[in-house]
Structure formats: C-alpha cells, structure tokens
Scaffold this active site. Structure first.
Site, mmCIF file in Angstrom:
data_model
loop_
_atom_site.group_PDB
_atom_site.id
_atom_site.type_symbol
_atom_site.label_atom_id
_atom_site.label_comp_id
_atom_site.label_asym_id
_atom_site.label_seq_id
_atom_site.Cartn_x
_atom_site.Cartn_y
_atom_site.Cartn_z
ATOM 1 N N LYS A 101 0.836 -1.200 0.000
ATOM 2 C CA LYS A 101 0.000 0.000 0.000
ATOM 3 C C LYS A 101 0.873 1.253 0.000
ATOM 4 C CE LYS A 101 -1.756 2.875 2.863
ATOM 5 N NZ LYS A 101 -1.815 4.032 1.954
ATOM 6 N N GLY A 158 6.806 5.763 7.887
ATOM 7 C CA GLY A 158 5.887 6.895 7.919
ATOM 8 C C GLY A 158 6.049 7.655 9.216
ATOM 9 N N SER A 159 4.990 8.316 9.629
ATOM 10 C CA SER A 159 5.096 9.163 10.819
ATOM 11 C C SER A 159 5.074 8.324 12.100
ATOM 12 C CB SER A 159 3.950 10.168 10.839
ATOM 13 O OG SER A 159 2.735 9.469 10.899
ATOM 14 N N GLY A 173 2.914 4.932 12.915
ATOM 15 C CA GLY A 173 3.776 3.769 13.136
ATOM 16 C C GLY A 173 3.442 3.067 14.445
ATOM 17 N N GLU A 222 9.832 2.316 10.570
ATOM 18 C CA GLU A 222 10.795 3.402 10.343
ATOM 19 C C GLU A 222 10.001 4.692 10.404
ATOM 20 O OE1 GLU A 222 13.883 3.410 10.385
ATOM 21 O OE2 GLU A 222 14.299 1.281 10.185
ATOM 22 N N CYS A 255 13.361 11.926 6.168
ATOM 23 C CA CYS A 255 13.388 11.550 7.579
ATOM 24 C C CYS A 255 14.780 11.751 8.165
ATOM 25 C CB CYS A 255 12.955 10.099 7.729
ATOM 26 S SG CYS A 255 13.874 9.013 6.634
ATOM 27 N N GLN A 307 1.003 20.070 4.198
ATOM 28 C CA GLN A 307 2.399 20.081 4.647
ATOM 29 C C GLN A 307 2.928 21.512 4.680
ATOM 30 O OE1 GLN A 307 4.311 17.307 5.769
ATOM 31 N NE2 GLN A 307 5.603 19.007 6.428
ATOM 32 N N GLU A 354 9.187 17.003 14.736
ATOM 33 C CA GLU A 354 9.575 16.937 13.326
ATOM 34 C C GLU A 354 8.719 17.901 12.502
ATOM 35 O OE1 GLU A 354 8.513 13.399 11.012
ATOM 36 O OE2 GLU A 354 10.610 13.281 10.415
HETATM 37 P P1 NAD Z 1 1.999 8.768 7.465
HETATM 38 O O1 NAD Z 1 2.250 8.125 8.774
HETATM 39 O O2 NAD Z 1 0.925 9.776 7.384
HETATM 40 O O3 NAD Z 1 1.638 7.674 6.376
HETATM 41 C C1 NAD Z 1 2.506 6.590 6.099
HETATM 42 C C2 NAD Z 1 1.697 5.464 5.484
HETATM 43 O O4 NAD Z 1 0.815 4.922 6.473
HETATM 44 C C3 NAD Z 1 0.809 5.910 4.322
HETATM 45 O O5 NAD Z 1 0.813 4.914 3.320
HETATM 46 C C4 NAD Z 1 -0.552 6.018 4.990
HETATM 47 O O6 NAD Z 1 -1.621 5.890 4.068
HETATM 48 C C5 NAD Z 1 -0.503 4.852 5.957
HETATM 49 N N1 NAD Z 1 -1.469 4.925 7.058
HETATM 50 C C6 NAD Z 1 -2.107 6.013 7.547
HETATM 51 N N2 NAD Z 1 -2.944 5.662 8.551
HETATM 52 C C7 NAD Z 1 -2.826 4.326 8.716
HETATM 53 C C8 NAD Z 1 -3.415 3.374 9.602
HETATM 54 N N3 NAD Z 1 -4.298 3.749 10.525
HETATM 55 N N4 NAD Z 1 -3.050 2.086 9.492
HETATM 56 C C9 NAD Z 1 -2.129 1.697 8.581
HETATM 57 N N5 NAD Z 1 -1.550 2.555 7.702
HETATM 58 C C10 NAD Z 1 -1.881 3.852 7.768
HETATM 59 O O7 NAD Z 1 3.397 9.373 6.978
HETATM 60 P P2 NAD Z 1 3.687 10.273 5.687
HETATM 61 O O8 NAD Z 1 3.124 11.642 5.956
HETATM 62 O O9 NAD Z 1 3.270 9.562 4.451
HETATM 63 O O10 NAD Z 1 5.277 10.317 5.675
HETATM 64 C C11 NAD Z 1 6.039 11.262 6.382
HETATM 65 C C12 NAD Z 1 6.653 10.617 7.611
HETATM 66 O O11 NAD Z 1 7.420 9.490 7.217
HETATM 67 C C13 NAD Z 1 7.620 11.517 8.347
HETATM 68 O O12 NAD Z 1 7.356 11.444 9.731
HETATM 69 C C14 NAD Z 1 8.982 10.929 8.046
HETATM 70 O O13 NAD Z 1 9.968 11.152 9.010
HETATM 71 C C15 NAD Z 1 8.658 9.486 7.906
HETATM 72 N N6 NAD Z 1 9.690 8.775 7.149
HETATM 73 C C16 NAD Z 1 10.547 7.956 7.831
HETATM 74 C C17 NAD Z 1 11.564 7.286 7.161
HETATM 75 C C18 NAD Z 1 12.499 6.382 7.900
HETATM 76 O O14 NAD Z 1 13.115 5.531 7.278
HETATM 77 N N7 NAD Z 1 12.645 6.514 9.210
HETATM 78 C C19 NAD Z 1 11.696 7.442 5.781
HETATM 79 C C20 NAD Z 1 10.803 8.277 5.115
HETATM 80 C C21 NAD Z 1 9.794 8.939 5.813
#
Ligand code: NAD
Length: 477
Positions: free
Chosen positions: A170, A224-225, A229, A246, A280, A327, A379
């Site tokens: 996804k 993701g965030s 996470g 991550e 990130c 954003q 962040e």
């Molecule tokens: P996000 O958490 O909003 O979304 C990430 C993913 O999770 C998306 O595909 C989203 O649709 C999905 N998601 C949302 N709600 C969910 C739920 N309830 N259950 C399961 N999945 C769900 O993050 P974002 O805004 O897409 O990305 C930005 C964030 O990602 C920043 O915090 C950044 O630091 C982080 N990031 C981390 C790394 C790393 O390797 N540490 C790398 C890239 C980005």
C-alpha cells in the site's frame, strides 16, 4: 484510470484518487484507484494462497525475476524520474537519482536471493546435528510514505520477494504514480505468478488497517510518521505479528569551531534543505559552536539566497515545492511557533509565486533557538532548520542526544578525536562525519534508535533478519 493489482488481475477501486502536481496544482498527474477494505482482504487472501508456491521457486528463478525488474527500472530512469518529480515535487535530478537507487536495490536483492545461508552447529549430544536455517515469513504487508515514492517501496518489496515471501503493498495516497509504475514493471517484467505481488492503493485508515490486523499477514514493514507507526505496531503486537517501523527524526548536525567552513555549509545545506527538507534523515537541528557560529550562519544564508526554488521540472531548479497544502501549512506553523518562542528567522520562510501555482516556500533558517523549544523537539518535515549555539563539543554532544528520536546524526570537524568520540557516543542509528545526515548507501544497514525506529534494520544484507524467520533443526541420523 490506473487500477490496483489483486490476485493477478488489474481491478478498479471503490473510489478514485486524483494525483495532483505540487509544482502546478492545475496539473492532474493521473487518476488512481482507491481500494476499500474488502479489496484489501481479497489481496491478502491472494498473497496467502500464492506464498507456498513462490517459496518453492528456486533461488535462481526469484533472483532472475528481481534482476529483470531492476533492469527495466534502470532503463526507464528518465521517464520514471520525471513522473516522480512531477507528483512529489523533488527536482528532476533528485527524481532520477531515486529511480536509479530503486533499480539498484532490485539488482542487489537479486544477488541476495542466491546468498541466503544458514549455519551448522555442533550439538552437546552425541550423534545429533543442529542446523539453523532461514525461511520466508509468509505474506508481508508493506506500507510506505510519500517522500520516497519509488525507493522505499523498492527496498521493501525486493527483499520480501527475494526470500520467498508474497507481498501486499500500500503506497501513500498522495503519490500513487511512481508506485503504480513500479508495480506494473514488477508484475510484467518479473513475470510473477498471480497473487505473489499485490498493489492496493487506498487510504491508510482502511487498507493499511486491514494489513495491520489481518492474521494472514505475518509481518508488516512500515515507514511513515511516528503516530501512525505506533498504531500499526500495537495492532501487530496484539496478534503476535512481526513488525518493522521506520518513523520520524529530529536529526542533529554539529558544527565545531575546527570544521572546514565551506564543507560544513555544503553538508548543512544539502542535509537540511535538498529534497525540500522532506527526508526523515534531514538535519533539522544545526548545533553550532560559538567560535564559528556567526561565520557559519552568514555563509549558509548566502548559499540559501543563491538557491532557486521553482517548479520541480524547471531548468536549474535546486529546491522544488512542498508536497501539499497541508504540509505547507505545517511548515509555516512551525516557523511561527519558533518565532514566538524567541527564534530569529534570518532567512526564508516566505511563500513564493512562480509561473505555475504550487506550494513554494523559501528555505527557512532560524537562529537563537534552544533545544527545549518545540522547533527542536518536533519533526517539521520541510525546508526549515534551526540553529542552537553551544560552548564546546561536550555541550553539543549532550544536546544532539537530547531528543526522543535517533535516526541520523552528523558532525563537521577536522578533529579525529571528536569524530571518533561522536561515532561512539551519538545515540543515533546512523552517524555521519563531514557528510550530510541525509543520503545513505543502498547496500548498508538503514535504521534508527529510540522513537525513530522499531525492529530490525532495513537494506543490505541486514534486511534478511526481517524478511526471513529462523528455524533450528535437530537430527539424529
Ligand atoms: P503517514 O504516517 O501519514 O503515512 C505513512 C503510510 O501509512 C501511508 O501509506 C498512509 O496511508 C498509511 N497509514 C495512515 N494511517 C494508517 C493506519 N491507521 N493504518 C495503517 N496505515 C496507515 O506518513 P507520511 O506523511 O506519508 O510520511 C512522512 C513521515 O514518514 C515523516 O514522519 C517521516 O519522518 C517518515 N519517514 C521515515 C523514514 C524512515 O526511514 N525513518 C523514511 C521516510 C519517511
């Protein structure tokens, strides 16, 4: 409309998602299917049914499939890089660079498929043999963010398939284009049997939630965030599924008095602002020693003033737009918060107008900040960096580690003593000396500590830890 791929078929969604270009909001990059929970369940079922047969393919067959995928991704780097820049807002050069990385990741794991090995141990009992082997986990659920729309999917999908797992994937709702193009290459160039790979575009709250809670999904890899996470992690924990998270960062970059000034400015500007600061691993806290502080700030301001913020595809663009209106608002809100807390905005932070309507923000530098201010604790995820002035190395190290995150950290210094000490005492998963906190090799382990990461490392040979399970076998012949 670009459809989802479930159980070997391209299927329309329950809904349609418009992919909007952040450099030009009148440009619709494409229409993409949005699945509902029932389609997500169908994808999980298909992956579950296909897994035993895929695990039965020889390592060479799986390796060949990944190699063909990598070859096509690399051959189409220009076209895919352009699509990526158009939908995410990275510059064209950054987009192409990310596509190349994705292609190389598939090539790397084509090799890893052949290198999967076990161990043989001496038993404490006479005549008994002990062997330790690695087996696929089963169905892997892959959930990715918007900021690396092809590289992050690649570094999760490639090892999953290499070691005999099947995949439900996804991508982020904001950037389905690169993910769809990658999926199309995977199923066609990879010539994978039905169900081995499934693309399920759609909202995280529906599709991601099904993956996190389904008993047929044995392992979830999420980037993701931090908030999302943790939610995914708890759902996995509850049913005993393996999970790898991550998440966010608040990465420090220390500049000591003895640093090479020109190099330090390059390291800071590239780590903090390139890719619009939407990484990130971006260095968002610049911890600068008193003796170099004013010269460093002045040189960074000069460098920022020379950067061109523009349409990601415009000639000579250094920094593209912010990814979305939401954003952009978050970035501006944090700049305001920092100023109200006493920070001094010495450059940028202004909304810019360009030939096309987009989310343009000039890179912002805020000085005179303290490590306890919100700008240094939370962040932002945009082209925004703050400066913290310190007396000496010990204070710099203490502040660098004083954060709930621990993804990447850096130091600019010509002192071997401080460089070595920092590598040892930094509480981050990745430590950089005289190189930017953002920008890592694809064959080296990637991941953080504390609130930034949970579970085993991604990438390189370390990836096998997550994508395989260990089985210990005892035999008395
Ligand atoms: P996000 O958490 O909003 O979304 C990430 C993913 O999770 C998306 O595909 C989203 O649709 C999905 N998601 C949302 N709600 C969910 C739920 N309830 N259950 C399961 N999945 C769900 O993050 P974002 O805004 O897409 O990305 C930005 C964030 O990602 C920043 O915090 C950044 O630091 C982080 N990031 C981390 C790394 C790393 O390797 N540490 C790398 C890239 C980005």
């Amino acid at each position: 409309m670009n459809k989802n791929y479930i159980g070997g078929e391209w299927v329309a969604g329950a809904d349609v998602n418009l992919n909007i270009n952040p450099s030009d909001t009148n440009d619709v990059v494409g229409e993409y299917a949005r699945a509902d929970a029932a389609q997500a369940h169908a994808a999980v079922d298909a992956a579950f049914d296909a897994q035993p047969a895929w695990a039965g393919f020889t390592a060479e067959q799986r390796s060949d499939a990944l190699d063909r995928i990598g070859t096509e991704v690399l051959a189409r780097r220009e076209e895919l890089g352009r699509l990526l820049a158009r939908e995410e807002g990275k510059t064209l050069a950054e987009g192409i660079g990310e596509v190349v990385r994705a292609g190389r990741v598939f090539k790397f794991f084509a090799g890893e498929a052949l290198r999967l090995s076990g161990e043989r141990l001496a038993s404490i009992r006479p005549g008994v043999e002990v062997d330790v082997r690695r087996e696929p986990e089963g169905v892997i659920g892959i959930i990715t963010p918007w900021n690396f729309p092809i590289a992050i999917p690649a570094w999760k999908i490639a090892p999953a398939l290499a070691f005999g797992n099947t995949v439900v994937f996804k991508p982020a709702d904001l950037v389905p284009g690169s993910a769809w193009a990658l999926a199309e290459i995977i199923v066609r160039a990879g010539a994978l049997p039905a169900g081995v790979f499934n693309l399920v575009m759609g909202p995280g709250s529906k599709v991601g939630d099904v993956f996190a809670k389904s008993r047929k999904v044995r392992a979830i890899t999420f980037t993701g965030s931090t908030g999302t996470g943790r939610q995914v992690g708890l759902a996995c924990m509850e049913r005993g599924a393996k999970v790898q998270l991550e998440m966010g960062g608040k990465n420090p970059l220390i500049i000591l008095d003895d640093a090479d000034l020109e190099q330090a400015v390059e390291v800071a500007v590239s780590g903090s602002y390139f890719s619009t600061g939407q990484r990130c691993t971006a260095s968002s806290r610049l911890i600068v020693q008193d003796g170099i502080h004013d010269r460093f700030v002045e040189a960074v301001v000069q460098r920022l003033a020379a950067l061109k913020v523009d349409n990601a595809l415009a000639e000579g663009c250094d920094i593209g737009p912010v990814v979305s209106q939401a954003q952009l608002k978050q970035d501006c809100d944090y700049i305001d918060i920092a100023r109200h807390e006493g920070g001094n905005l010495v450059f940028g932070g202004e909304l810019l107008e360009r030939a096309t309507d987009g989310f343009y923000l000039s890179p912002a530098l805020i000085t005179e900040t303290g490590n306890d201010m919100r700008i240094n604790r939370e962040e932002v995820f945009g082209p925004v960096a703050s400066v913290i002035r310190v007396r000496d190395y010990d204070e710099a190290l203490a502040l660098a580690n004083d954060t709930e995150f621990g993804l990447s950290s850096g130091i600019c210094t010509t002192s071997l003593k401080h460089a070595c000490d920092f590598k040892q005492r930094s509480a981050a998963g990745m430590v950089m000396v005289n190189v930017a906190t953002a920008g890592v090799d694809y064959h080296a382990p990637f991941g953080g500590r504390k609130g930034s990461s949970y579970g085993s490392r991604e990438q390189g040979s370390y990836a096998r830890e997550f994508y395989t399970g260990v089985k210990t076998a005892y035999t008395l012949a």
